[in-house]
Design an enzyme around this catalytic site. Sequence first.
Site, PDB file in Angstrom:
ATOM      1  N   GLU A 110     -11.744   6.090   5.084  1.00 37.07           N
ATOM      2  CA  GLU A 110     -11.123   6.740   6.247  1.00 37.07           C
ATOM      3  C   GLU A 110     -12.154   6.919   7.351  1.00 37.07           C
ATOM      4  OE1 GLU A 110      -8.041   7.347   6.994  1.00 37.07           O
ATOM      5  OE2 GLU A 110      -6.992   7.334   5.082  1.00 37.07           O
ATOM      6  N   TYR A 112       0.842  -1.197   0.000  1.00 37.33           N
ATOM      7  CA  TYR A 112       0.000   0.000   0.000  1.00 37.33           C
ATOM      8  C   TYR A 112       0.881   1.253   0.000  1.00 37.33           C
ATOM      9  CZ  TYR A 112      -3.209   3.554   1.770  1.00 37.33           C
ATOM     10  OH  TYR A 112      -3.929   4.710   1.946  1.00 37.33           O
ATOM     11  N   TRP A 127      -5.792   1.580  10.128  1.00 32.76           N
ATOM     12  CA  TRP A 127      -5.918   1.532   8.668  1.00 32.76           C
ATOM     13  C   TRP A 127      -5.649   0.115   8.162  1.00 32.76           C
ATOM     14  CZ3 TRP A 127      -8.447   3.706   5.121  1.00 32.76           C
ATOM     15  CH2 TRP A 127      -8.132   3.508   3.787  1.00 32.76           C
TER      16      TRP A 127
END
Length: 181
Positions: free
Chosen positions: A44, A22, A52
């Site tokens: 988010e 990522y 995350w």
Amino acid sequence: MKNDSKLRRCTWAVNDPLMRAYHDGEWGVPERDSRALWELLMLEGFQAGLSWQIILRKREAFRKAFKGFDPKKVAKFGEADIARLMQDEGIVRARAKIEATIAGAKIYLEMQKAGEDFSEFVWGMAGGKPVSSALSEAMSKEFKRRGFKFVGPVIVYAWMQAAGIANDHSVDCFRSKAVER
């Protein structure tokens, strides 16, 4: 992107292969696609109170559950869809966050209908290029004024980092210069 262990990365991306991929391929790369920016903002919001990493591991399930984060489809979600999503073990099952995503799709479409492009709106607030100082307070207030939920300054700043609006790669990270535009 290379998975070369000799490359210097931001410390959060070193140990986990998913986070490394990522980081190397997405995080901090300036995103200009309106729909992709909206999807990222909604994800988010789901991250609020979580990591995350959890959201990233569930991202494909989120995409499936929310019809590819197509605002036109998500805006049509009703009570049956909310019930379906509340049973979906692949996503974060938080009713308020699900409802906020549906409402966010409607707001996105209202902006579009008014001739306002989501990407132009966001990047316009940032002056058209990645910023190094926080705009999260201003963006958060504006998102809230428009009716978005789960868009507090901390979430908005994390989104700005992920979307490349703020380049917060560490100075010795190999991606730092690569994502500047």
